[in-house]
Structures are given as C-alpha cells and as structure tokens.
Design an enzyme around this catalytic site. Sequence first.
Site, short mmCIF file in Angstrom:
data_model
loop_
_atom_site.label_atom_id
_atom_site.label_comp_id
_atom_site.label_asym_id
_atom_site.label_seq_id
_atom_site.Cartn_x
_atom_site.Cartn_y
_atom_site.Cartn_z
CD GLU A 52 -1.38 -2.38 2.01
OE1 GLU A 52 -2.20 -3.08 2.62
OE2 GLU A 52 -0.16 -2.63 1.97
CB CYS A 79 -0.69 -4.73 8.57
SG CYS A 79 0.32 -3.32 8.05
CB THR A 214 20.74 -36.71 1.16
OG1 THR A 214 19.72 -37.66 0.88
CG2 THR A 214 20.81 -35.71 0.01
#
Length: 375
Positions: A52, A79, A214
């Site tokens: 905004e 907000c 991994t």
Amino acid sequence: MNHSVYMRRCLELAKLGLGNVAPNPMVGAVLVYNDRVIGEGYHQQYGLAHAEVNCIDSVAEADKKLIPSSTLYVSLEPCAHFGKTPPCADLIIKQKISKVIIGCRDPFKEVDGKGIEKLKAAGIHTETGALEEECKELNRRFFSFHTKQRPYVILKWAQTADGFIAVPMDPAIGLTLKDPGKRNDRLHISNEFSSRLVHKWRSEEAAILVGTNTALYDDPELTTRLWPGHSPVRLILDMDLRLPPHLKIFDHSVRTIVFNSIKEEEDKGLLYYRLTKNAGIVEQVMNALYHLNIQSVLVEGGAKLLQSFINERKWDEARVIINKQMTLQGDLNADPGLRAPVLDDMMFQQEITIGTDIIKKFISAGMKFSSSANI
C-alpha cells in the site's frame, strides 16, 4: 468497476515479491480513479515498505489530488499493527481514500480482521472477497503456516523411468554406492535444465531439508548457485551427528540448522537443534520450524525421509522429476537401487517436459488451500 481486473493486477504485482518477503505475505496494490490506474506497488523486501505504501508513493504529483476519490485494490487485508513498518490501515485513512477492495482476510493473529474493522470505523467503504481463492492460493505458504501451525511442505525428488532414485546401498557403511568402495559415484538423474529449475524452486522457499545419507554421500551445497535469488536456510536431519565438518553444508555461507538428539548450540549461523530420538521426528521438525518462524520447506531427500513425510501426511505439494530415458532395471546384476517414494492420497495437477525429463506436480488431497500455480 470490474474488480477482478484490478485484483488480478494486484496478484501479478504481488508475485514479484516471491522469495524476498517471507515470513511476510506477498501483497500487491493498485489505486484506480475513474477506471484509470494512477498508482501501483507491491511488497518488495521483508522489513521494507508494504504494497500500500509503495502504491501510494508511486502516484504522480499531478494525480495526488485524486487519491481521496480513488479506489484502492489490495490482495490481502491491510495490516493494523506496528511491526517492521507502521500500519497500512492508518496510511489509507490518512490519505482519505474513499473505497478499498480487499482480496482476502489476513489470518495472522495481529491482523485477522482488525485492518478491515479499522477502515470501516473510519467510514471507508470496504469490500472483501474479490478473487479470494486466488489471493489465498498465492500466499498458501503464509496461510498454511498460520492456520495449520506448520510450514508449507514441498517434496521433491528425481527418479529414473523405472522408479529408482539412487543406485544400491552398501550395508557396510550405509551409503548409496554403485560400485563397492567408491564413495563419489553419484547417480545424476535430472538434466542440467531441470537442475536449474530446482534452484529456482529453492529460491522461492524459506528452507531446504535433507537427511544424513544425502548430506554425506552427495555433499550438496543446497544453495541457489544456478539461479539468482536467496539461498534457503539449510536443514539437516543428523540425529547421531555423524556428518564430518568438512562437508559443504558446514561452510557458514548460509544459515544452517542441524536437527539432532545430542546437543543444542549455535555458532556463526550454524544451529544445532535437539530433538527427541525415536519420537515422531517429522512432527518434531514441523513444530521446530513453526517456532523458528520458517514458513515453507523444500524436502529434497533421501527416500526414507521423503516417505516419512508422505506416511505422516505432512506434505502439501510434490514435484517429481522423471528421466524418461534412464533406467536401472537390468543394468546391474544385483538389486537395481533405491526405489522412489510412493505418494498416496494425492491429486495430479500438472506435467511439463524439459528435454529428457518429465516433471510432474501433485498436491495432497487433504490440502486446505488449492495450488494451481505452475511448476
């Protein structure tokens, strides 16, 4: 006014913040006067101005007098609290904008309707629900985090055409090896173009998770070196702390968290986070990431770790790379290798082809928020 047209533009703008604004949501805003866009903006960087603010700041000097008579479109509820920046609802009120169209309500407890209430209390005509599902989908990571209290989970693996992700295990050392005694005989399944796409995926998520084998066998960097963008937080599941310190994941170049059962300490961006051994590891990892404010995680393996997320139904998307020209069945005299994980309770969503690779996307059938976003 055609609300969907301007809200769709808000979504286009919001997507530009992907990978840069988490743990904040992606938000876009458009200011319209008499069907003419006089300002637009999006949340560009975590900790900096919200959509905004950037939208209003973009209005040309000659058009500033039109702001009070304009309609502001914003993809997520403004907000109403002080965080890294002042409340956007206060800015809208200060600018005397007469009408605000909101895509969807913000589930974050500090907002969750308070922004809408503040605007209405100031006499601003406020509507919600324009392209609501699309707005929720865009921020599915954010919404899942605040409604499920866990990160949004994306599973990723590459497999051969006949369903293997690695060559056989050597039981003596617990590593995947094609030939006994060779520690670096890694099986490369995805092609270079798919690998680059995977690095793009990494740049879009907050964290990336792998297991002990991994990390030990592949010695991966787990960064976005093949794609411009932020590298995710590296998450390593190493319950017994077997990994040697010379591995690339311990180079301190990226924040790294090691989940283990032995110690809890932090040094130079390397955090050892203690879990309880043999006590629902996936659930513990999810709880830990929630408390660490990590909203999304890309789980890259291995097979056992991936399957544990599937079995415990703690996943939202799965992206599977299949090399249609590579097979292991019949190439080796012994066991062909490690089988790929098996998805269940899922829905197929999308498929693309990149050279030798087919990439398929699935979503969990129990997923609360839809995900029609392209791979």
